[in-house]
Design a protein around this motif. Structure first.
Motif, PDB file in Angstrom:
ATOM      1  N   TYR A 170      41.466  38.947  30.486  1.00 41.61           N
ATOM      2  CA  TYR A 170      41.688  38.700  31.911  1.00 41.61           C
ATOM      3  C   TYR A 170      43.173  38.512  32.172  1.00 41.61           C
ATOM      4  O   TYR A 170      43.946  38.184  31.285  1.00 41.61           O
ATOM      5  CB  TYR A 170      40.886  37.494  32.411  1.00 41.61           C
ATOM      6  N   LEU A 187      38.031  47.108  35.816  1.00 43.05           N
ATOM      7  CA  LEU A 187      37.803  45.769  36.349  1.00 43.05           C
ATOM      8  C   LEU A 187      36.300  45.495  36.409  1.00 43.05           C
ATOM      9  O   LEU A 187      35.547  46.296  36.949  1.00 43.05           O
ATOM     10  CB  LEU A 187      38.405  45.670  37.755  1.00 43.05           C
ATOM     11  N   GLU A 190      35.994  39.607  39.252  1.00 45.87           N
ATOM     12  CA  GLU A 190      37.128  39.139  40.060  1.00 45.87           C
ATOM     13  C   GLU A 190      36.759  37.812  40.696  1.00 45.87           C
ATOM     14  O   GLU A 190      35.670  37.649  41.233  1.00 45.87           O
ATOM     15  CB  GLU A 190      37.454  40.169  41.140  1.00 45.87           C
ATOM     16  N   GLY A 201      44.469  34.603  41.856  1.00 45.96           N
ATOM     17  CA  GLY A 201      43.460  35.574  41.481  1.00 45.96           C
ATOM     18  C   GLY A 201      43.254  35.600  39.976  1.00 45.96           C
ATOM     19  O   GLY A 201      44.160  35.267  39.203  1.00 45.96           O
ATOM     20  N   TRP A 203      41.368  38.349  37.214  1.00 48.83           N
ATOM     21  CA  TRP A 203      40.692  39.623  37.069  1.00 48.83           C
ATOM     22  C   TRP A 203      40.347  39.862  35.602  1.00 48.83           C
ATOM     23  O   TRP A 203      41.223  39.813  34.738  1.00 48.83           O
ATOM     24  CB  TRP A 203      41.572  40.748  37.586  1.00 48.83           C
TER      25      TRP A 203
END
Length: 209
Positions: A170, A187, A190, A201, A203
């Motif tokens: 990540y 991805l 999220e 954020g 991801w």
């Protein structure tokens, strides 16, 4: 100039930790929880250094060297990796991390780190041969010169040669997200973390090798 990729030696661990701390100096992963630059630098070095020491014998710690100088470092966890015990962290000096900032904020950061990594660790359980890229750091003075791409190619080959089928990890940086998406990563999760009215954020990405 000669660029070489190889496993990191224990005697090089401090140098690698210092490089990683420099690379993380403006990374939301730390600055959201520790906005003061001086305090953040202390926290980054303390966390990275003690985590590196605790995990060194358990992980695949790799490096890129330019004319013998470390310019990038990465930590890969194979599918058999086992998280060290609390005692192991303590024996490797983890309690010194709490000297860098107040305990609550460090504990809040640790909770965020665990939650951010959860999608990747859950994904590892879905099949064999899934490796976790715990960190990849390029010295700021070498960023934007193609080193990250070459190092990533080396890491992928390293995993393939050991029977790995996928890499998962990540990132909390939009810039890093774009870098990996352009290199074939997908991805798959999220989420957003909030701390003291700041948002970050997170991801999670994967790639079949």
């Amino acid at each position: 100039m000669t660029l070489e990729f190889a496993p990191l030696h224990r005697k090089e661990l401090r140098q690698a930790a210092e490089l990683a701390a420099r690379a993380f100096s403006d990374y939301e992963y730390f600055t959201t929880w520790f906005p003061d630059p001086k305090e953040c630098a202390k926290v980054e070095m303390a966390i990275i250094w003690h985590a590196y020491k605790t995990n060194f014998s358990r992980v695949h710690q790799l490096s890129a060297k330019l004319d013998g100088k470390i310019v990038a470092t990465a930590e890969l966890n194979d599918p058999d990796f086992k998280e060290p015990s609390v005692l192991s962290y303590i024996l490797h000096g983890w309690l010194n991390v709490y000297k860098a900032a107040d305990k609550k904020r460090i504990d809040d950061w640790i909770a965020m780190d665990a939650a951010a990594g959860e999608p990747c660790h859950d994904y590892q359980k879905t099949g064999p041969g899934i490796w976790y890229l715990s960190s990849l750091s390029v010295d700021p003075c070498m960023q934007g010169k193609g080193l990250g791409t070459k190092f990533l190619d080396y890491l992928e080959d390293y995993v393939r040669e050991r029977g790995g089928k996928q890499i998962v990890f990540y990132t909390n940086s939009q810039k890093n997200l774009n870098f990996y998406l352009h290199r074939g990563y997908e991805l798959f999760d999220e989420r957003v973390f909030e701390y003291h009215d700041c948002k970050m954020g997170s991801w999670s990405l994967k790639k079949v090798l």
